[in-house]
Each structure stands twice: as structure tokens, then as C-alpha cells.
Design an enzyme around this catalytic site. Structure first.
Site, PDB file in Angstrom:
ATOM      1  N   ARG A  36       0.805  -1.227   0.000  1.00  0.00           N
ATOM      2  CA  ARG A  36       0.000   0.000   0.000  1.00  0.00           C
ATOM      3  C   ARG A  36       0.840   1.280   0.000  1.00  0.00           C
ATOM      4  O   ARG A  36       0.393   2.306  -0.485  1.00  0.00           O
ATOM      5  CB  ARG A  36      -0.950  -0.001   1.195  1.00  0.00           C
ATOM      6  CG  ARG A  36      -2.016  -1.062   1.052  1.00  0.00           C
ATOM      7  CD  ARG A  36      -3.153  -0.795   1.991  1.00  0.00           C
ATOM      8  NE  ARG A  36      -4.181  -1.809   1.849  1.00  0.00           N
ATOM      9  CZ  ARG A  36      -5.203  -1.935   2.683  1.00  0.00           C
ATOM     10  NH1 ARG A  36      -5.343  -1.119   3.690  1.00  0.00           N
ATOM     11  NH2 ARG A  36      -6.108  -2.876   2.497  1.00  0.00           N
ATOM     12  N   ASP A 141     -15.787   8.923  11.209  1.00  0.00           N
ATOM     13  CA  ASP A 141     -14.663   8.054  10.848  1.00  0.00           C
ATOM     14  C   ASP A 141     -13.379   8.864  11.025  1.00  0.00           C
ATOM     15  O   ASP A 141     -13.418  10.096  11.146  1.00  0.00           O
ATOM     16  CB  ASP A 141     -14.779   7.540   9.406  1.00  0.00           C
ATOM     17  CG  ASP A 141     -14.011   6.248   9.178  1.00  0.00           C
ATOM     18  OD1 ASP A 141     -14.629   5.166   9.205  1.00  0.00           O
ATOM     19  OD2 ASP A 141     -12.768   6.313   9.004  1.00  0.00           O
TER      20      ASP A 141
HETATM   21  C1  SAM Z   1     -14.063  -2.024   8.086  1.00  0.00           C
HETATM   22  S1  SAM Z   1     -14.644  -0.383   8.294  1.00  0.00           S
HETATM   23  C2  SAM Z   1     -16.213  -0.678   9.084  1.00  0.00           C
HETATM   24  C3  SAM Z   1     -17.346   0.110   8.472  1.00  0.00           C
HETATM   25  C4  SAM Z   1     -18.733  -0.167   9.053  1.00  0.00           C
HETATM   26  N1  SAM Z   1     -18.785   0.122  10.467  1.00  0.00           N
HETATM   27  C5  SAM Z   1     -19.165  -1.590   8.782  1.00  0.00           C
HETATM   28  O1  SAM Z   1     -19.168  -2.423   9.692  1.00  0.00           O
HETATM   29  O2  SAM Z   1     -19.504  -1.893   7.628  1.00  0.00           O
HETATM   30  C6  SAM Z   1     -13.605   0.204   9.623  1.00  0.00           C
HETATM   31  C7  SAM Z   1     -13.537   1.738   9.708  1.00  0.00           C
HETATM   32  O3  SAM Z   1     -12.960   2.109  10.961  1.00  0.00           O
HETATM   33  C8  SAM Z   1     -12.227   3.298  10.757  1.00  0.00           C
HETATM   34  N2  SAM Z   1     -11.264   3.498  11.853  1.00  0.00           N
HETATM   35  C9  SAM Z   1     -10.151   2.792  12.131  1.00  0.00           C
HETATM   36  N3  SAM Z   1      -9.513   3.314  13.196  1.00  0.00           N
HETATM   37  C10 SAM Z   1     -10.248   4.365  13.602  1.00  0.00           C
HETATM   38  C11 SAM Z   1     -10.110   5.329  14.642  1.00  0.00           C
HETATM   39  N4  SAM Z   1      -9.073   5.317  15.496  1.00  0.00           N
HETATM   40  N5  SAM Z   1     -11.060   6.289  14.775  1.00  0.00           N
HETATM   41  C12 SAM Z   1     -12.120   6.328  13.920  1.00  0.00           C
HETATM   42  N6  SAM Z   1     -12.310   5.445  12.917  1.00  0.00           N
HETATM   43  C13 SAM Z   1     -11.384   4.494  12.749  1.00  0.00           C
HETATM   44  C14 SAM Z   1     -11.547   3.078   9.407  1.00  0.00           C
HETATM   45  O4  SAM Z   1     -11.149   4.298   8.815  1.00  0.00           O
HETATM   46  C15 SAM Z   1     -12.655   2.342   8.626  1.00  0.00           C
HETATM   47  O5  SAM Z   1     -13.403   3.216   7.832  1.00  0.00           O
END
Ligand code: SAM
Length: 272
Positions: A36, A141
């Protein structure tokens, strides 16, 4: 140029990512990091991962840091992902709140918006049969890239392929001309949602109103146990007594039961 990462470089970058986002990059993620980040190193004409690290931490590089987090985070999501949660919302929670006709929800780690828009669809369908409610959804997010997509509310038509066509007609506009492969969420859904960048690692969240529901699904899976525990305690504080926390189906947080009452797989209640 083919980039290789040394153990020391992997450690300094993963420590930086962990301290800011809570995301633990285990050593199994090394090749993911290389694949990446290599393109970015090439664009910046940098010769090693260590030079990239220095570039990111060198003063005033907030933008690059956000970009790094964007590259290492997993944003996979879907409309009506893990549908049992939405059935529970419709069959148990909404009938319970029928008296007050008010609901406050937080979709924490909402990625590109499919989760909060799904919640808004369920609320909208509920209201269309029973009259208006006061509904507010905060969707947050860490990644500005996914938040911009979420706020735009434009998706490839394939993303709603598994939804009932009647529901798609009710809640989405079809693109015209060169955009027939796109759909856009209708304003009655977007009006319910406020998108905001919130880092779940922050000590305090900019949320004053006690919440009825928190969805934090498929986010904590990237965090280690101490980080998960701190976050779950913060969620507990932000929920109303009688409020619910939803987590992802692959997240096994059995210890969560110290604070929450287990209701169904991945659904937890803050006792009244
Ligand atoms: C796999 S997605 C999940 C999306 C949705 N909640 C679902 O279950 O379909 C995980 C998300 O968590 C966010 N994320 C990761 N670490 C984070 C943090 N410290 N604070 C806020 N968001 C975070 C990532 O940017 C990503 O968009």
C-alpha cells in the site's frame, strides 16, 4: 523501484499508526504495508520507508499522516451488512421508543456511509407508516477520504444489487446520461445524518447528547485489547441507560459483559 521494509522501519511506522489510531499492525501486515505504501514512496521520490517515516513526522505533515492512516485502514462495508442488527432495530428498539418518537444514534467508524444510510432507511420506512420522529444520526470516521464519499452519498449501482428494488426506488436516485451506473441517496436520508471526523482514540468525543444506540462494527477488530477496553468504557458513558451497543460479528468481546448486559450475539445493553 522495488521497496523492501526492514524490521526497524516496520516497527517505527506501526508504532506511529498505533499511537494515533489504535490500529495494531501485526507483523502479518508487513506485506500489506509495503504494497500500500510503495506507490506513495515513489510519488514522493523517497528511497526508503525510514525516509517516509521522517517525512510524516517532520513538522506540519498532518495531511500526509491522514493519508498514511487512509492507506493502512480497511474500509470494507456494505448496505445492510450484518442484517440481524437492523431487524433488531426495527423489531425491538423502535417499538420501545414509540412513546418518545425520538432517537439519537452514533455510527462510529462509518467508513463510506453505507452503515448510517442503512440505519436511515430503516428509520425512514418506520416513519412512513407511523408518522415523523425526531431522528439524528452522527456518523464518524478517522479517514477524511471515506467521509467525503459518505457525505456525497453517491455509489455504484452494484452496491445496492442485493436490496429490494422497491426500497432502492424509495431511497435512491438513479444517475442519468453518463451516470446510469451510479445512484445517489435521497435527501430524506441525508438530512438525518451529520458526518464528522472523530478519532476513536481521542480522550473526549464531541458528543453532548446521551445516545440511544452506538454502532461500532468491524472497527475494534483492528485494536488491541487495552484499546478496545478503553473505547468500550467511553461508549458506555455516552449511552443512555437502556441504550444499545452493536459490534461486528467477527469481534469477540466476551469481557464486554462486565459493563454491558448481553442481549443477542454482538448486541449489548447498558442496564437501566
Ligand atoms: C471495516 S470499516 C467498518 C465500516 C462499518 N462500520 C461496517 O461495519 O460496515 C472500519 C472503519 O474504521 C475506521 N477506523 C479505524 N480506526 C479508527 C479510529 N481510530 N477512529 C475512527 N475510525 C477508525 C476506518 O477508517 C474504517 O473506515
Amino acid at each position: 523501484m522495488e521497496y523492501k521494509i526492514t524490521e526497524a522501519e516496520f516497527e517505527e511506522i506501526s508504532a506511529l499508526v498505533y499511537s494515533e489510531s489504535g490500529i495494531s499492525l501485526t507483523s502479518g501486515k508487513k506485506s500489506l504495508l509495503v504494497s500500500r505504501l510503495s506507490k506513495r514512496l515513489r510519488e514522493l521520490d523517497l528511497e526508503s520507508f525510514h525516509s517516509y517515516y521522517e517525512y510524516v513526522v517532520g513538522g506540519g505533515r498532518d495531511e500526509e499522516f491522514t493519508r498514511l492512516l487512509d492507506l493502512v485502514s480497511t474500509n470494507k462495508t456494505d448496505f445492510f451488512r450484518e442484517p440481524k442488527h437492523f431487524e433488531f432495530l426495527q423489531e425491538v428498539i423502535l417499538p420501545d421508543l414509540e412513546q418518545t418518537k425520538q432517537i439519537r444514534i452514533w455510527s462510529a467508524g462509518c467508513s463510506s456511509g453505507e452503515e448510517p444510510y442503512t440505519i436511515a432507511m430503516v428509520l425512514s420506512d418506520w416513519m412512513s407508516e407511523r408518522g415523523a420522529w425526531d431522528c439524528k444520526i452522527l456518523a464518524s470516521d478517522l479517514s477524511t477520504r471515506v467521509l467525503d464519499k459518505a457525505a456525497a452519498g453517491v455509489y455504484d449501482i452494484g452496491t445496492v444489487g442485493d436490496l429490494d428494488p422497491e426500497s432502492v426506488r424509495r431511497h435512491f436516485l438513479r444517475g442519468r446520461a453518463e451516470e446510469t451506473d451510479k445512484i445517489k441517496v435521497k435527501p430524506h436520508l441525508s438530512r438525518m445524518i451529520a458526518f464528522k471526523r472523530i478519532n476513536l482514540m481521542a480522550e473526549r468525543f464531541p458528543i453532548k447528547t446521551p445516545l440511544d444506540l452506538i454502532f461500532c462494527r468491524n472497527v475494534m477488530i483492528y485494536f488491541d485489547r487495552p484499546t478496545q477496553e478503553q473505547l468500550v468504557s467511553k461508549f458506555h458513558r455516552h449511552l443512555k441507560p437502556g441504550g444499545y451497543l452493536f459490534i461486528g460479528h467477527s469481534e469477540s468481546l466476551h469481557w464486554i459483559a462486565n459493563q454491558f448486559h448481553y442481549v443477542a450475539p454482538t448486541i449489548y445493553l447498558k442496564e437501566k
